[in-house]
Design a protein around this motif. Structure first.
Motif, PDB file in Angstrom:
ATOM      1  N   LEU A 125       1.016  -1.124  -0.049  1.00 32.45           N
ATOM      2  CA  LEU A 125       0.066  -0.108   0.087  1.00 32.45           C
ATOM      3  C   LEU A 125       0.842   1.226   0.124  1.00 32.45           C
ATOM      4  N   MET A 126       1.996   1.226   0.725  1.00 27.52           N
ATOM      5  CA  MET A 126       2.745   2.422   0.899  1.00 27.52           C
ATOM      6  C   MET A 126       3.595   2.611  -0.526  1.00 27.52           C
ATOM      7  N   LEU A 127       3.900   1.583  -1.026  1.00 29.74           N
ATOM      8  CA  LEU A 127       4.630   1.596  -2.380  1.00 29.74           C
ATOM      9  C   LEU A 127       3.885   2.174  -3.489  1.00 29.74           C
ATOM     10  N   GLN A 128       2.430   1.745  -3.389  1.00 25.27           N
ATOM     11  CA  GLN A 128       1.550   2.224  -4.254  1.00 25.27           C
ATOM     12  C   GLN A 128       1.130   3.647  -4.492  1.00 25.27           C
ATOM     13  N   ASN A 129       1.445   4.384  -3.409  1.00 31.23           N
ATOM     14  CA  ASN A 129       0.973   5.605  -2.883  1.00 31.23           C
ATOM     15  C   ASN A 129       2.298   6.535  -2.698  1.00 31.23           C
ATOM     16  N   LEU A 130       3.272   6.257  -3.324  1.00 29.65           N
ATOM     17  CA  LEU A 130       4.214   7.239  -2.970  1.00 29.65           C
ATOM     18  C   LEU A 130       4.277   8.542  -3.375  1.00 29.65           C
ATOM     19  N   ASN A 131       3.364   8.642  -4.274  1.00 35.30           N
ATOM     20  CA  ASN A 131       3.032  10.212  -4.811  1.00 35.30           C
ATOM     21  C   ASN A 131       2.188  10.911  -3.849  1.00 35.30           C
ATOM     22  N   ASP A 132       1.688  10.378  -2.715  1.00 32.46           N
ATOM     23  CA  ASP A 132       0.786  10.962  -1.707  1.00 32.46           C
ATOM     24  C   ASP A 132       1.661  10.769  -0.396  1.00 32.46           C
ATOM     25  N   PRO A 133       2.039  11.689  -0.020  1.00 32.61           N
ATOM     26  CA  PRO A 133       3.078  11.657   1.320  1.00 32.61           C
ATOM     27  C   PRO A 133       2.146  11.332   2.369  1.00 32.61           C
ATOM     28  N   SER A 134       0.935  11.886   2.484  1.00 35.71           N
ATOM     29  CA  SER A 134      -0.031  11.592   3.489  1.00 35.71           C
ATOM     30  C   SER A 134      -0.387  10.301   3.828  1.00 35.71           C
ATOM     31  N   THR A 135      -0.031   9.400   3.009  1.00 36.09           N
ATOM     32  CA  THR A 135      -0.538   7.865   3.000  1.00 36.09           C
ATOM     33  C   THR A 135       0.685   7.136   3.507  1.00 36.09           C
ATOM     34  N   LEU A 136       1.826   7.470   3.616  1.00 39.25           N
ATOM     35  CA  LEU A 136       3.028   6.811   3.769  1.00 39.25           C
ATOM     36  C   LEU A 136       2.945   6.397   5.242  1.00 39.25           C
ATOM     37  N   GLY A 137       2.984   7.595   6.224  1.00 35.34           N
ATOM     38  CA  GLY A 137       2.800   7.182   7.602  1.00 35.34           C
ATOM     39  C   GLY A 137       1.780   5.982   8.165  1.00 35.34           C
ATOM     40  N   PRO A 138       0.550   6.046   7.724  1.00 35.87           N
ATOM     41  CA  PRO A 138      -0.472   5.082   8.013  1.00 35.87           C
ATOM     42  C   PRO A 138      -0.190   3.769   7.671  1.00 35.87           C
ATOM     43  N   ASN A 139       0.362   3.776   6.105  1.00 39.52           N
ATOM     44  CA  ASN A 139       0.484   2.509   5.702  1.00 39.52           C
ATOM     45  C   ASN A 139       1.734   1.884   6.180  1.00 39.52           C
ATOM     46  N   MET A 140       2.848   2.633   6.807  1.00 42.16           N
ATOM     47  CA  MET A 140       3.819   2.102   7.394  1.00 42.16           C
ATOM     48  C   MET A 140       3.435   1.504   8.654  1.00 42.16           C
ATOM     49  N   ALA A 141       2.628   2.336   9.099  1.00 41.41           N
ATOM     50  CA  ALA A 141       2.286   1.849  10.679  1.00 41.41           C
ATOM     51  C   ALA A 141       1.565   0.413  10.508  1.00 41.41           C
ATOM     52  N   VAL A 142       0.655   0.471   9.575  1.00 46.64           N
ATOM     53  CA  VAL A 142       0.028  -1.029   9.319  1.00 46.64           C
ATOM     54  C   VAL A 142       1.120  -2.090   9.066  1.00 46.64           C
TER      55      VAL A 142
END
Length: 269
Positions: free
Chosen positions: A173-190
Motif C-alpha cells: 500500500l505504501m509503495l503504491q501511494n508514494l506520490n501521496d506523502p499523507s498515506t506513507l505514515g499510516p501504511n507504514m504503521a500497518v
C-alpha cells in the motif's frame, strides 16, 4: 489438587506493562500511545490467525480450547512425600492384613489413578499386567494433553507469520501511494504494527502457555510413574521400609535432605 496459578496473568501483565512503559517513555506525550493501536493491523493478525486455526483443526479439537486455556491459569499441587507415605502405609497394611483389606481404605484416597491401581492389585492381577494397564493410561493422558497443547503451539507459529503478511500488505500500500506523502505514515504503521502484534501474541501468550502446559504434563507423568511403582511394590508385598527407599529415589535432592533430617529426629525421639 488444582489451584489458581497467578503467575500466568502476572507474567502477561508484566510483559504488557514493560512494552507500554517503553512506548510511553519514548513518546513525546501520552496521547501518542494511540499511534500503536491500528484496527487494520489487529484485523489482519487476529483474522488471519483465527482462519488458520479453523483450517488446521477440527471442531472437536477446538471445543477443547477453553479447557486448555483454563489449564494455563491453574497449577497442580503434588506433595511427593505425602504420596510416598501413602504407599508406605498401604504396604504396611497389606502385609499386616492382606491385599483385600486395602479396598476398604480407599475412601481416604482422592486420586482415581491410585484407586484404580490399588483395585487392580486387590484383584490379584500380575504386576506386569498392572504396569501395562496403568502406563497405557499415562500414554493416553499424554496424547490428550498434546492434542490440546498443539493448538497453542500452532497459534504461536501462525501469529508472527500473519504479522509478516500484514507487513507486506502495508508495504504494498505504501509503495503504491508514494506520490501521496499523507498515506506513507499510516501504511507504514500497518506494516510495522502487524509484525509487533503477531510477535507479541506469539512470544507473550501462545508459546509460553504451550510450554507451561508441556511442563505440567511432564510433572504429571512423573507423579504417575511414582504411583505405578508404588502400586507394584504394594502388590508384590515389598517391605514398607524398602518401598520407601525405592520411592524416595524420585524425590528431588532438597526433599531427600528433609526426609533424612526427619528420620534422624524420629530416631532421637
Amino acid at each position: 489438587m488444582k489451584k489458581i496459578d497467578i503467575l500466568t496473568p502476572v507474567g502477561i501483565f508484566i510483559g504488557l506493562t514493560a512494552v507500554f512503559t517503553a512506548i510511553y517513555s519514548n513518546a513525546a506525550g501520552a496521547g501518542q500511545m494511540g499511534d500503536f493501536i491500528q484496527i487494520a493491523s489487529i484485523l489482519i493478525v487476529l483474522g488471519g490467525l483465527s482462519s488458520a486455526i479453523l483450517i488446521n483443526f477440527s471442531l472437536a479439537d477446538l471445543k477443547t480450547l477453553p479447557k486448555v486455556l483454563k489449564e494455563t491459569f491453574q497449577t497442580r499441587e503434588n506433595n511427593l512425600q505425602e504420596l510416598i507415605d501413602t504407599f508406605v502405609d498401604l504396604s504396611a497394611r497389606a502385609r499386616r492384613e492382606g491385599l483385600l483389606a486395602l479396598e476398604a481404605g480407599l475412601e481416604d484416597v482422592d486420586d482415581p489413578f491410585i484407586e484404580k491401581g490399588v483395585l487392580l492389585a486387590v484383584d490379584g492381577i500380575e504386576p506386569d499386567i498392572i504396569k501395562d494397564i496403568m502406563m497405557a493410561e499415562v500414554v493416553a493422558m499424554e496424547e490428550r494433553h498434546r492434542k490440546g497443547r498443539v493448538i497453542l503451539e500452532k497459534a504461536g507459529e501462525y501469529a508472527p507469520a500473519w504479522g509478516m503478511i500484514g507487513t507486506l500488505v502495508g508495504l504494498v500500500l505504501m509503495l503504491q501511494n508514494l506520490n501521496d506523502p499523507s498515506t506513507l505514515g499510516p501504511n507504514m504503521a500497518v506494516a510495522l504494527l502487524t509484525t509487533l502484534y503477531g510477535t507479541l501474541l506469539a512470544n507473550l501468550v501462545f508459546v509460553p502457555m504451550a510450554s507451561k502446559l508441556a511442563l505440567s504434563t511432564e510433572e504429571e507423568v512423573f507423579v504417575k510413574q511414582i504411583v505405578v511403582e508404588g502400586v507394584i511394590g504394594v502388590q508384590s508385598g515389598q517391605n514398607p521400609k524398602i518401598l520407601q527407599e525405592k520411592l524416595s529415589a524420585f524425590l528431588p535432592n532438597h526433599l531427600k535432605g528433609e526426609e533424612e533430617l526427619t528420620e534422624e529426629k524420629d530416631k532421637d525421639e
